[in-house]
Design a protein around this motif. Structure first.
Motif, PDB file in Angstrom:
ATOM      1  N   ILE A  14       0.704  -1.349   0.063  1.00  0.00           N
ATOM      2  CA  ILE A  14      -0.365   0.155  -0.161  1.00  0.00           C
ATOM      3  C   ILE A  14       0.764   1.172  -0.069  1.00  0.00           C
ATOM      4  N   ILE A  15       1.841   0.941   0.331  1.00  0.00           N
ATOM      5  CA  ILE A  15       2.769   2.726   1.038  1.00  0.00           C
ATOM      6  C   ILE A  15       3.849   2.309  -0.552  1.00  0.00           C
ATOM      7  N   TYR A  16       4.105   1.462  -1.239  1.00  0.00           N
ATOM      8  CA  TYR A  16       4.688   1.385  -2.210  1.00  0.00           C
ATOM      9  C   TYR A  16       3.925   1.872  -3.363  1.00  0.00           C
ATOM     10  N   TYR A  17       2.657   1.734  -3.676  1.00  0.00           N
ATOM     11  CA  TYR A  17       1.681   1.912  -4.974  1.00  0.00           C
ATOM     12  C   TYR A  17       0.713   3.383  -4.457  1.00  0.00           C
ATOM     13  N   THR A  18       0.734   3.926  -3.557  1.00  0.00           N
ATOM     14  CA  THR A  18       0.643   5.519  -2.838  1.00  0.00           C
ATOM     15  C   THR A  18       1.513   5.883  -2.772  1.00  0.00           C
ATOM     16  N   MET A  19       2.374   5.779  -2.758  1.00  0.00           N
ATOM     17  CA  MET A  19       3.754   6.870  -2.343  1.00  0.00           C
ATOM     18  C   MET A  19       3.119   7.562  -0.850  1.00  0.00           C
ATOM     19  N   VAL A  20       2.816   7.340  -0.465  1.00  0.00           N
ATOM     20  CA  VAL A  20       2.560   8.622   1.412  1.00  0.00           C
ATOM     21  C   VAL A  20       3.719   8.231   1.652  1.00  0.00           C
ATOM     22  N   PRO A  21       4.748   8.232   2.188  1.00  0.00           N
ATOM     23  CA  PRO A  21       5.734   8.358   2.938  1.00  0.00           C
ATOM     24  C   PRO A  21       4.692   8.258   4.547  1.00  0.00           C
ATOM     25  N   VAL A  22       5.088   7.635   4.918  1.00  0.00           N
ATOM     26  CA  VAL A  22       4.425   7.302   6.609  1.00  0.00           C
ATOM     27  C   VAL A  22       5.603   6.918   7.126  1.00  0.00           C
ATOM     28  N   ASP A  23       5.553   6.694   8.318  1.00  0.00           N
ATOM     29  CA  ASP A  23       6.493   6.227  10.212  1.00  0.00           C
ATOM     30  C   ASP A  23       5.482   5.602  10.421  1.00  0.00           C
ATOM     31  N   VAL A  24       5.611   4.262  10.122  1.00  0.00           N
ATOM     32  CA  VAL A  24       5.164   2.943  10.844  1.00  0.00           C
ATOM     33  C   VAL A  24       6.137   1.891  11.950  1.00  0.00           C
ATOM     34  N   LEU A  66       3.888   9.669  22.194  1.00  0.00           N
ATOM     35  CA  LEU A  66       4.525   9.329  20.876  1.00  0.00           C
ATOM     36  C   LEU A  66       3.575   9.313  19.445  1.00  0.00           C
ATOM     37  N   LEU A  67       2.883   9.240  19.109  1.00  0.00           N
ATOM     38  CA  LEU A  67       2.039   9.259  17.891  1.00  0.00           C
ATOM     39  C   LEU A  67       1.983  10.856  17.843  1.00  0.00           C
ATOM     40  N   GLN A  68       1.970  11.914  18.710  1.00  0.00           N
ATOM     41  CA  GLN A  68       1.832  12.835  18.418  1.00  0.00           C
ATOM     42  C   GLN A  68       3.143  13.671  18.359  1.00  0.00           C
ATOM     43  N   LYS A  69       4.205  13.251  18.753  1.00  0.00           N
ATOM     44  CA  LYS A  69       6.225  13.991  18.795  1.00  0.00           C
ATOM     45  C   LYS A  69       6.650  12.937  16.845  1.00  0.00           C
ATOM     46  N   VAL A  70       5.958  11.892  16.553  1.00  0.00           N
ATOM     47  CA  VAL A  70       6.211  11.519  14.814  1.00  0.00           C
ATOM     48  C   VAL A  70       5.729  12.486  14.351  1.00  0.00           C
ATOM     49  N   GLY A  71       4.050  12.742  14.277  1.00  0.00           N
ATOM     50  CA  GLY A  71       3.149  14.086  13.588  1.00  0.00           C
ATOM     51  C   GLY A  71       4.179  14.933  13.453  1.00  0.00           C
ATOM     52  N   ASP A  72       4.479  15.805  14.435  1.00  0.00           N
ATOM     53  CA  ASP A  72       5.815  16.941  14.370  1.00  0.00           C
ATOM     54  C   ASP A  72       6.595  16.680  13.216  1.00  0.00           C
ATOM     55  N   ILE A  73       6.910  15.586  13.668  1.00  0.00           N
ATOM     56  CA  ILE A  73       8.227  15.649  12.649  1.00  0.00           C
ATOM     57  C   ILE A  73       7.932  16.051  10.958  1.00  0.00           C
ATOM     58  N   SER A  74       9.181  17.271  11.023  1.00  0.00           N
ATOM     59  CA  SER A  74       9.271  16.860  10.471  1.00  0.00           C
ATOM     60  C   SER A  74      10.453  17.379   9.619  1.00  0.00           C
ATOM     61  N   LEU A  75      10.531  16.526   7.785  1.00  0.00           N
ATOM     62  CA  LEU A  75      12.395  16.624   6.964  1.00  0.00           C
ATOM     63  C   LEU A  75      11.966  17.480   6.005  1.00  0.00           C
ATOM     64  N   ALA A  76      12.751  18.396   5.484  1.00  0.00           N
ATOM     65  CA  ALA A  76      13.175  19.341   4.375  1.00  0.00           C
ATOM     66  C   ALA A  76      14.169  18.454   3.286  1.00  0.00           C
ATOM     67  N   ARG A  88       5.960  16.008   6.951  1.00  0.00           N
ATOM     68  CA  ARG A  88       5.555  16.191   7.884  1.00  0.00           C
ATOM     69  C   ARG A  88       5.712  14.226   8.209  1.00  0.00           C
ATOM     70  N   GLY A  89       5.563  14.224   9.283  1.00  0.00           N
ATOM     71  CA  GLY A  89       5.598  12.773  10.147  1.00  0.00           C
ATOM     72  C   GLY A  89       3.525  12.095  10.081  1.00  0.00           C
ATOM     73  N   ASN A  90       3.740  10.851   9.411  1.00  0.00           N
ATOM     74  CA  ASN A  90       2.348  10.326   9.174  1.00  0.00           C
ATOM     75  C   ASN A  90       2.651   8.937   9.085  1.00  0.00           C
TER      76      ASN A  90
END
Length: 123
Positions: A14-24, A66-76, A88-90
């Motif tokens: 699912i991740i590969y085909y949707t190309m939505v970056p996620v934090d598993v 944990l979920l909030q902290k991961v959601g707050d992560i951002s990567l430029a 953004r973290g997902n």
């Protein structure tokens, strides 16, 4: 083991085909959300867990943070045209527990998550 691998293969597909970056985040239940031994001593405390939740407030709070902290992560990053983008973290939870083997257990987990959210909104 087969179910574990199959479940994760579906997620990766699912991740590969949707190309939505996620934090598993692989989530176990026993010993993580549902403590063993001495960690369970506080279960006599009336604030141990909310009425609609089978997990202690302390572990639900930790998962929430944990979920909030991961959601707050951002990567430029820079895209192929050298333009800067921010990702953004997902966070996505993958149930890596024997609790995933029966639908009623999964329902109990989801109901507990909903119950904890409702409890927190009331307080």
């Amino acid at each position: 083991l087969f179910h574990f691998l199959f479940d994760h293969l579906i997620l990766v597909t699912i991740i590969y085909y949707t190309m939505v970056p996620v934090d598993v985040i692989f989530l176990d239940i026993d010993g993580v959300l549902l403590p063993f031994g001495s960690a369970k001593k506080s279960s006599q405390d009336e604030n141990y867990k909310c009425d609609d939740c089978i997990f202690p407030n302390s572990t639900m709070h930790a998962l929430t943070i944990l979920l909030q902290k991961v959601g707050d992560i951002s990567l430029a990053i820079k895209d192929k045209d050298n333009k800067q983008q921010t990702i953004r973290g997902n966070p996505v939870l993958v149930l890596s527990s024997t609790w995933r083997a029966q639908q009623e257990f999964i329902t109990d987990i989801l109901d507990s998550f909903k119950g904890y959210v409702a409890f927190m909104q009331r307080n």
